[in-house]
Design a protein around this motif. Sequence first.
Motif: not given
Length: 58
Positions: A36-58
């Motif tokens: 959970a700590f590493f997921i929170r840490l990685s989601l603070r990085i804008p590029f990773v967050r955008d890629k994850f959200l794009h694949k999760a919701f589109f």
Amino acid sequence: MNRVIGYLLALLGGYLLYQFRYRLLNLILGNQTMRAFFIRLSLRIPFVRDKFLHKAFF
């Protein structure tokens, strides 16, 4: 002489980390709190967050 030994130990340590990288990742990410700590840490990085959200919701 001590510098040479230090460099050799650093190279050996790097080599061992590389060889056992997947075992280390499984050991670290096998713990739910650390995962959970590493997921929170990685989601603070804008590029990773955008890629994850794009694949999760589109």
